[in-house]
Design a protein around this motif. Structure first.
Motif, PDB file in Angstrom:
ATOM      1  N   LYS A   1       0.848  -1.194   0.000  1.00  0.00           N
ATOM      2  CA  LYS A   1       0.000   0.000   0.000  1.00  0.00           C
ATOM      3  C   LYS A   1       0.885   1.246   0.000  1.00  0.00           C
ATOM      4  N   ALA A   2       0.500   2.208  -0.811  1.00  0.00           N
ATOM      5  CA  ALA A   2       1.252   3.464  -0.862  1.00  0.00           C
ATOM      6  C   ALA A   2       1.029   4.216   0.442  1.00  0.00           C
ATOM      7  N   GLU A   3       2.116   4.616   1.043  1.00  0.00           N
ATOM      8  CA  GLU A   3       2.014   5.372   2.294  1.00  0.00           C
ATOM      9  C   GLU A   3       2.190   6.847   1.986  1.00  0.00           C
ATOM     10  N   PRO A   4       1.444   7.697   2.692  1.00  0.00           N
ATOM     11  CA  PRO A   4       1.589   9.133   2.442  1.00  0.00           C
ATOM     12  C   PRO A   4       2.977   9.611   2.844  1.00  0.00           C
ATOM     13  N   ASP A   5       3.443  10.600   2.130  1.00  0.00           N
ATOM     14  CA  ASP A   5       4.744  11.190   2.425  1.00  0.00           C
ATOM     15  C   ASP A   5       4.670  11.863   3.792  1.00  0.00           C
ATOM     16  N   PRO A   6       5.557  11.456   4.721  1.00  0.00           N
ATOM     17  CA  PRO A   6       5.494  12.052   6.056  1.00  0.00           C
ATOM     18  C   PRO A   6       5.978  13.509   6.096  1.00  0.00           C
ATOM     19  N   LYS A   7       6.632  13.946   5.030  1.00  0.00           N
ATOM     20  CA  LYS A   7       7.125  15.324   4.994  1.00  0.00           C
ATOM     21  C   LYS A   7       6.005  16.244   4.533  1.00  0.00           C
ATOM     22  N   PRO A   8       5.827  17.351   5.226  1.00  0.00           N
ATOM     23  CA  PRO A   8       4.788  18.284   4.762  1.00  0.00           C
ATOM     24  C   PRO A   8       5.214  18.927   3.445  1.00  0.00           C
ATOM     25  N   GLU A   9       4.234  19.375   2.720  1.00  0.00           N
ATOM     26  CA  GLU A   9       4.516  20.071   1.463  1.00  0.00           C
ATOM     27  C   GLU A   9       5.337  21.321   1.744  1.00  0.00           C
ATOM     28  N   LEU A  10       6.252  21.580   0.867  1.00  0.00           N
ATOM     29  CA  LEU A  10       7.032  22.813   0.991  1.00  0.00           C
ATOM     30  C   LEU A  10       6.154  23.993   0.598  1.00  0.00           C
ATOM     31  N   VAL A  11       6.271  25.037   1.370  1.00  0.00           N
ATOM     32  CA  VAL A  11       5.512  26.244   1.070  1.00  0.00           C
ATOM     33  C   VAL A  11       6.290  27.030   0.033  1.00  0.00           C
ATOM     34  N   ARG A  12       5.614  27.358  -1.039  1.00  0.00           N
ATOM     35  CA  ARG A  12       6.280  28.098  -2.130  1.00  0.00           C
ATOM     36  C   ARG A  12       5.714  29.496  -2.171  1.00  0.00           C
ATOM     37  N   GLU A  13       6.313  30.324  -1.383  1.00  0.00           N
ATOM     38  CA  GLU A  13       5.916  31.730  -1.347  1.00  0.00           C
ATOM     39  C   GLU A  13       7.110  32.580  -1.743  1.00  0.00           C
ATOM     40  N   PRO A  14       6.851  33.661  -2.413  1.00  0.00           N
ATOM     41  CA  PRO A  14       7.983  34.521  -2.768  1.00  0.00           C
ATOM     42  C   PRO A  14       8.603  35.117  -1.497  1.00  0.00           C
ATOM     43  N   VAL A  15       9.893  35.167  -1.538  1.00  0.00           N
ATOM     44  CA  VAL A  15      10.618  35.751  -0.412  1.00  0.00           C
ATOM     45  C   VAL A  15      11.093  37.135  -0.824  1.00  0.00           C
ATOM     46  N   PRO A  16      10.758  38.141   0.008  1.00  0.00           N
ATOM     47  CA  PRO A  16      11.207  39.496  -0.356  1.00  0.00           C
ATOM     48  C   PRO A  16      12.736  39.597  -0.309  1.00  0.00           C
ATOM     49  N   VAL A  17      13.281  40.240  -1.281  1.00  0.00           N
ATOM     50  CA  VAL A  17      14.737  40.455  -1.332  1.00  0.00           C
ATOM     51  C   VAL A  17      14.999  41.886  -0.909  1.00  0.00           C
ATOM     52  N   PRO A  18      15.848  42.093   0.119  1.00  0.00           N
ATOM     53  CA  PRO A  18      16.102  43.472   0.571  1.00  0.00           C
ATOM     54  C   PRO A  18      16.937  44.280  -0.412  1.00  0.00           C
TER      55      PRO A  18
END
Length: 128
Positions: free
Chosen positions: A111-128
């Protein structure tokens, strides 16, 4: 060796019911794949059920289809010879039999087991 020490063959593979021709009409047979079935297919055809290309190309190989069906029937109908299975199977039945073969094979896969790692959040990061 006493009766308590006698090895017992366990029928642990989940079974799928498949309708095949009988003397009068059709009869239910149990289809299941254990390692003995896998080895039987390899012994007769030289092809391994553990190789995914077998499942992708089996519809083009009537000997392979009949052998996979026969091997899958052996756990619960061990007296059924390959020759009889080949005589029972008609081309018009492939549409009903092939999905049952795949269903029985899928039933013994991990049986396929769910990935225990949470999804990576892909948000833009402000560059100073």
């Amino acid at each position: 060796m006493t009766a308590a020490q006698t090895p017992v063959a366990l029928k642990r593979a989940p079974a799928v019911e498949v309708q095949l021709p009988a003397e009068k009409g059709f009869a239910p047979y149990l289809l299941a794949f254990d390692f003995k079935a896998i080895c039987a297919v390899k012994s007769v055809t030289g092809k391994s059920l553990l190789n995914s290309t077998v499942w992708e190309t089996m519809e083009d190989d009537p000997e392979l289809v009949s052998c996979i069906l026969w091997a899958g029937l052996q756990l619960y109908q061990p007296a059924l010879p390959l020759d009889d299975v080949q005589h029972m199977l008609l081309p018009s039945q492939l549409g009903q039999v092939l999905p049952k073969i795949r269903e029985a094979w899928t039933a013994v896969q991990p049986k396929a087991e769910p990935d225990p790692k949470p999804e990576l959040v892909r948000e833009p990061v402000p560059v100073p």
